[in-house]
Design an enzyme around this catalytic site. Sequence first.
Site, PDB file in Angstrom:
ATOM      1  N   ASP A 462       0.852  -1.191   0.000  1.00 42.79           N
ATOM      2  CA  ASP A 462       0.000   0.000   0.000  1.00 42.79           C
ATOM      3  C   ASP A 462       0.890   1.245   0.000  1.00 42.79           C
ATOM      4  O   ASP A 462       2.085   1.181   0.285  1.00 42.79           O
ATOM      5  CB  ASP A 462      -0.888  -0.025   1.243  1.00 42.79           C
ATOM      6  CG  ASP A 462      -2.083   0.914   1.138  1.00 42.79           C
ATOM      7  OD1 ASP A 462      -2.411   1.345   0.019  1.00 42.79           O
ATOM      8  OD2 ASP A 462      -2.698   1.205   2.181  1.00 42.79           O
ATOM      9  N   GLU A 465       2.720   4.761  -4.326  1.00 41.41           N
ATOM     10  CA  GLU A 465       2.681   5.570  -5.560  1.00 41.41           C
ATOM     11  C   GLU A 465       3.975   6.357  -5.807  1.00 41.41           C
ATOM     12  O   GLU A 465       4.204   6.674  -6.964  1.00 41.41           O
ATOM     13  CB  GLU A 465       1.482   6.536  -5.512  1.00 41.41           C
ATOM     14  CG  GLU A 465       0.137   5.889  -5.657  1.00 41.41           C
ATOM     15  CD  GLU A 465      -0.276   5.083  -4.432  1.00 41.41           C
ATOM     16  OE1 GLU A 465      -0.995   4.082  -4.583  1.00 41.41           O
ATOM     17  OE2 GLU A 465       0.149   5.440  -3.319  1.00 41.41           O
ATOM     18  N   ASP A 628      -9.300   2.424  -2.573  1.00 39.82           N
ATOM     19  CA  ASP A 628     -10.266   2.861  -1.561  1.00 39.82           C
ATOM     20  C   ASP A 628     -11.559   3.322  -2.218  1.00 39.82           C
ATOM     21  O   ASP A 628     -11.805   4.522  -2.394  1.00 39.82           O
ATOM     22  CB  ASP A 628      -9.665   3.977  -0.710  1.00 39.82           C
ATOM     23  CG  ASP A 628      -8.457   3.512   0.083  1.00 39.82           C
ATOM     24  OD1 ASP A 628      -8.259   2.289   0.182  1.00 39.82           O
ATOM     25  OD2 ASP A 628      -7.711   4.358   0.601  1.00 39.82           O
TER      26      ASP A 628
END
Length: 946
Positions: A462, A465, A628
């Site tokens: 997670d 990016e 999400d």
Amino acid sequence: MKLLSKVFVTALGLTSIVNAAPTSSSSAEEAQKTVPVELSIGVKQLPNIHNDSAVDANAVAKGYSLVNVSLTARGLTGILKLKEATNIYGYDFEYLNLSVEYQSDTRLNVHIEPTDLTDVFVLPEELVVKPKLEGDAKTFNFENSDLVFEYDEEDFGFEVLRSSTREVLFSTKGNPLVFSNQFIQFNTTLPKGHSITGLGESIHGSLNEPGVVKTLYANDIADPIDGNIYGVHPVYYDQRYNTNTTHAVYWRTSAIQEVVVGETSLTWRALSGVIDLYFFSGPDPKDVIQQYVSEIGLPAMQPYWALGYHQCRWGYDTVESLETVVENFKKFDIPLETIWSDIDYMDGYKDFTNDPYRFPTDKFRKFLDDLHNNSQHYVPIFDAAIYVPNPNNATDNDYEPFHLGNESDVFLKNPDGSLYIGAVWPGYTVFPDFLANNTQEYWNKMFKDWYERIPFDGIWTDMNEVSSFCVGSCGTGRYFDNPVHPPFEVGYSGSDYPLGFDKSNASEWKSISEAAAATKTTTTTSSSTSTSIDGKNTLAPGKGNINYPPYAINNNQGDHDLATHAISPNATHADGTVEYDIHNIYGLIQERAIYEALLEIHPNKRPFIIGRSSFAGSGKYMGHWGGDNYADYYMMYFSIPQALSMGLSGIPFFGVDACGFNGNTDMELCSRWMQLASFFPFYRNHNVLGAIPQEPYVWEGVMNATKTSINVRYSLLPYYYTLLHESHVTGIPIMRAFNWQFPYSKELAGVDTQFFVGDALLVTPVLEPGVNHTKGVFPGENAVYYDFYTHKKQKFTAGKNETLAAPLGHIPLHIKGGNIIPTQEPGYTTTESRKNPFGLLVALDAEGTASGKLYLDDGESVDVEEALYVDFVASKNKLVASVFGEYEVRQPLANVTILGVDSEPKKVLFNNETVSHNYENGAVYLTDLEKFTKEGAFAEEFSIQW
């Protein structure tokens, strides 16, 4: 920090308690500082596409002329000379090198780069694979290519044509090429009424219709519609129904990009790098998908257990809470393959740790041992950033992942050589630099040490990016405050529910509304309109202003700053590369490093990784979840085109947070979503801290719907595993869009409320509240469809929108005639299921024929030494199973069902021996076949005649 209130939900006699987990059990939360909010506010940018006064590069640029053209064995080379400098968004390069290469019969490469590569980033092959030349250069004849390159010299422009028809697939003619140090732009023509797909990742329908602007910049944000999100896939597919052909265009670049889709044009921009275009000729959709995915990296073969059901939530904050969930699944007999942890398990949200009070190692290991003894699995979340310990706190300072990494020099730096320190969940953090020499060795050690304490079965990556909660190196000089809290409230404390909740749950809605009104205050939060100044906002030598480039993309953050919820573009890697040039591939190179680390732990065991950020080639290392999302019907719908887009991008193992991550779900939405999600390759339920529990046992209706769908899914595990293998060796996705399956029917181009699983199964979900029916199209002239549950042949008109009964708890599922599906009696886990007898479901087409395949192996080896391949062919009232391979399957064949038999057969033969049968509504049922297959269902070839 204010703790979120506890949420108590009574479910089937159980009381679930969801707490907001403290940042650490070992520190007093009230003493913890917070990252100052002003550090999270970027410098406000006005995106060029929203700026009416922005210069239109097409209207100003003069372009290039082509000189010194030379033919080569594979194509041509030449020099592009700037006609007149305009320096619109940076400085124009005066000379460019052009190289055109026919790499195979179906692939053409056009490469344009500055003659002087000083300060120009050229994407290394070690980071993103380059498509290879095929064939011998001495014997290769590019006149045999499906593609033709043509060009104009004086006002340089080029076209790529399909050689067989002379159809123009791509043309920059009439539009000037812009090539500056911080802005590259070219335009191509498109046919009116085009069907353009790809250009992920975003929450959007399948087609990129005129007016769509795609921002390709990896972004930590909760699934906005049409905005840039976690992944970047710079490829588009152009399906042309007038010629019944499809081709693809891939720009191999990690640069920040923007794509504008017009009515008859496509404009592609990048803020750095070079032009490295690849054209794939197809001509069928599946051909071109296979051509593209084969070059970027074929998808990983997932372990068999990955196809089971996965349960997660943010809020399982103790070992006991995990134990309770696992026990509840067993109590209510809902199959559970894998239990997951969000950041709750960590000590202060630090990577490679477990909280010593809430997840003590001995108790945690005992739980995992019990789980493994039951053939179940555990997957923890793992964030991209490494905590910087407070040197003034002896307890806090004892954090090996930072100290070893710092000593090994494996973290990203500021331009001045100091550590780049951002902020993520644990506080101020540093970020691994996967271009540094020692990072993989460091990574291997950290994962191995962690695994020896906590034997996980896979990794969920997670925040890669890569994300940071502040703008710039905000932790520089501030990490002495660690641990600090993020600059926002953690979790969810609202009372919103899905569309239709007020009608389907009227009394509950009334009490919720009244409670919300009673607690509502007039307090407002002030917002700053001032801009923050990044102290490191300096001009990169030779590259210009990379933190705030002259062309502003529409980055989907409130201020559009590239460093908002990201590390700054000028964060610097060990070799001098700046994030500005490779931000989009951070996730790819991190996940590749994790993949290698897991192979160090188990050298021939398939790593299981579910990642958030992705790029071209990520599928070689990981599956992906949709991020999400929100608990509402529109998000359930968007999960379908998102999955189809990921398939086009080479990531077939995909799923979303069933029932929704953000916000509260309800029984109806969760029932519908759990059934829809059961047909996605990756099947997981997950939601946010503070929202109501949404495990399938919370509502009886959801429990029953889930059991029904898991039973179907687990019975289809051999079929899904065969599709996984097909995707692994060909690149063809598991979930398939109508326009790929029926490429000659333009009316099906935008259908994304239905999908196929493989070629055989058609899923038609309910995507709105308060209804007991849905609509669907059943494509294909003379195609035959059977109801999966009743086995009855359906009377549908090809292409007509049919109304289907779909009461709550039922999802319409149909089998397309012409397919043979291998099945297996479902068990509680995939391991149990693999021990059960097999079956075959034969769905005959209008001509009475069908075919199918089965692939099996040990389910976990990277290098498969023994595998089983079975080809099934049915024709003229006879089914033949041809068996290849050495992998031994001991389970017998128990039953065969043949659909579409017009009249009851007088007798049925299994290997020329008569077997009993039943006949009902056009279906022949064969049972008790174990006596014929005692050595295993596929120990040898067999035939069935009727």
